[in-house]
Design an enzyme around this catalytic site. Structure first.
Site, mmCIF file in Angstrom:
data_model
loop_
_atom_site.group_PDB
_atom_site.id
_atom_site.type_symbol
_atom_site.label_atom_id
_atom_site.label_comp_id
_atom_site.label_asym_id
_atom_site.label_seq_id
_atom_site.Cartn_x
_atom_site.Cartn_y
_atom_site.Cartn_z
ATOM 1 N N ASP A 1 -56.455 -75.889 51.113
ATOM 2 C CA ASP A 1 -55.502 -76.774 51.775
ATOM 3 C C ASP A 1 -54.123 -76.105 51.790
ATOM 4 O O ASP A 1 -53.542 -75.832 50.736
ATOM 5 C CB ASP A 1 -55.440 -78.109 51.014
ATOM 6 C CG ASP A 1 -54.695 -79.181 51.780
ATOM 7 O OD1 ASP A 1 -54.329 -78.950 52.944
ATOM 8 O OD2 ASP A 1 -54.476 -80.263 51.204
ATOM 9 N N ASP B 1 -55.281 -77.668 58.950
ATOM 10 C CA ASP B 1 -54.751 -76.931 57.795
ATOM 11 C C ASP B 1 -55.600 -77.043 56.535
ATOM 12 O O ASP B 1 -55.146 -76.689 55.455
ATOM 13 C CB ASP B 1 -53.323 -77.387 57.487
ATOM 14 C CG ASP B 1 -53.248 -78.860 57.124
ATOM 15 O OD1 ASP B 1 -54.208 -79.607 57.409
ATOM 16 O OD2 ASP B 1 -52.217 -79.284 56.555
ATOM 17 N N GLU B 2 -56.846 -77.510 56.649
ATOM 18 C CA GLU B 2 -57.689 -77.588 55.450
ATOM 19 C C GLU B 2 -59.153 -77.500 55.831
ATOM 20 O O GLU B 2 -59.553 -77.844 56.940
ATOM 21 C CB GLU B 2 -57.417 -78.871 54.656
ATOM 22 C CG GLU B 2 -57.773 -80.149 55.378
ATOM 23 C CD GLU B 2 -57.603 -81.381 54.511
ATOM 24 O OE1 GLU B 2 -58.077 -81.375 53.355
ATOM 25 O OE2 GLU B 2 -57.012 -82.350 55.004
#
Length: 404
Positions: free
Chosen positions: A17, A107-108
């Site tokens: 993350d 983003d993860e």
């Protein structure tokens, strides 16, 4: 229901993350912002650096409130194209590490590195390499949690922030989870947390001690079973790849300045045009259109409508979306609107459902969609534009994962 802690005997699931993603991209691209409190977004703060978060800034938060908390903060406008590109570069690193990558957002992601020990090293070694490569190749900090299953790995990455690595070995899940506050569990929102606190339950361990039956009597059967399973570190889900998305969507931030009904409708039209192209490019059809609105007081509403037959036609989707917007317009006039979003759900592959015979004649609308898609693909999205959109400034769009 008997539950054993953990489903695997090796902690080989990674949850990676990126840290304060938008703000980190801004600090990467502008060295003068490094080490300083940064707010992304003016009217509404959509992201904040850890320096700003340490002083009480939360997202979303009205910009004037954030600046009152941190007068020395630097405010920058969002650059969603830059964030999307950074996300793609990070995912290139993930896929170079292991083929088993499950995106969660821009983003993860979850990564399964089981079975790679002889080739790449232990999960801890691999996680360390992920962090080093993202830092070196993309210039961003990232936190990785390692555990036997996805849930514990995600909680571990949250606990390891910022810019950290936290490994929960097999057999250590209960010791890790039980001291944590109940809000650490998926499905515990403000109302559920308040109800648990009223019952004297503050930690995950206290929740587990209560037992599934008592928890179900307090929160309902479904919620009780779900939370008890998580409290006992039970999560049988595997990292999945190649799964086609069940929906596609887009949203635009409108800011806090008053917008006319025509401005809001124009934004909706632009979203529909974009989603129609994406839907046809993925060879999918939709049956359910979902409209999402956020008001000035940060409250949100959702309106949806399901069609009798699936469609990939822009005009059909637009007609439904306009109807949903018309229904919500009285609330928009009273409360203002800061964000509008649209999702196409209940997707199926193109041609998977037998459509009704078009007794009205040839499908000229479908031919027009295909022609416009072809021109846009060849010359860019701005090559063909609706008259209502000419001269209007495009609202910023949040990054989205690629359609698959």
């Amino acid at each position: 229901m008997k539950i054993e802690s953990g489903e695997r005997r090796q902690a080989s699931i990674l949850h990676a993350d990126l840290d304060s993603f938008y703000a980190s991209v801004e600090q990467r691209d502008d060295p003068s912002l490094r080490g300083r409190p940064v707010l992304v977004g003016g009217g509404v703060v959509v992201a904040a650096s850890y320096e700003a978060k340490a002083l009480g800034v939360r997202c979303p938060m009205p910009g004037h409130e954030a600046r009152a908390l941190v007068p020395r903060a630097v405010t920058v406008p969002p650059r969603f194209a830059a964030y999307t590109q950074a996300g793609r570069e990070v995912f290139d690193v993930f896929h170079d590490i292991t083929p088993l990558v499950e995106p969660i957002s821009v983003d993860e992601a979850f990564l399964d590195v089981g079975g790679l020990e002889k080739i790449s090293g232990t999960p801890v070694v691999i996680a360390t390499r992920v962090r080093e490569r993202v830092r070196e190749q993309v210039g961003l900090p990232i936190t990785v949690g390692i555990a036997t299953n996805k849930f514990v790995a995600k909680v571990a990455s949250a606990a390891g922030k910022p810019d950290g690595l936290l490994h929960i070995p097999a057999g250590g899940e209960i010791d890790f989870l039980h001291p944590l506050p109940v809000r650490s569990l998926w499905g515990v929102g403000a109302k559920t947390e308040a109800r648990l606190h009223d019952a004297g339950i503050e930690t995950v361990g206290q929740m587990a001690s209560l037992g599934e039956e008592h928890l179900s009597s307090l929160l309902g059967r479904g919620t009780g079973r779900h939370l008890y399973a998580l409290a006992m570190a039970h999560d049988p889900r595997r990292v999945t790849t190649g799964k086609r998305r069940s929906s596609i969507g887009a949203q635009r931030a409108l800011g806090r300045r008053a917008k006319s009904a025509a401005d809001i409708e124009a934004t909706l039209i632009a979203i529909v045009d974009d989603l129609g192209r994406r839907l046809r490019a993925a060879h999918r059809e939709t049956r359910t259109i979902v409209l999402r609105l956020r008001f000035h007081d940060f409250e949100r509403i959702t309106r949806s409508r399901t069609l009798g037959e699936p469609t990939d036609g822009t005009e059909v989707v637009l007609a439904v979306a306009r109807g949903l917007l018309d229904e919500a317009m009285p609330q928009i006039r009273d409360r203002g609107c800061t964000l509008i979003g649209l999702s196409l759900t209940n997707l199926s592959d193109h041609g998977a459902v037998q459509l009704a015979i078009p007794f009205g004649g040839d499908d000229h609308a479908g031919e027009l969609d295909v022609a416009i898609d072809s021109v846009s693909t060849r010359f860019g999205k701005g090559a063909v534009t609706r008259g209502v959109l000419v001269g209007r400034r495009a609202m910023p769009e949040t990054p989205k994962l690629p359609d698959r």
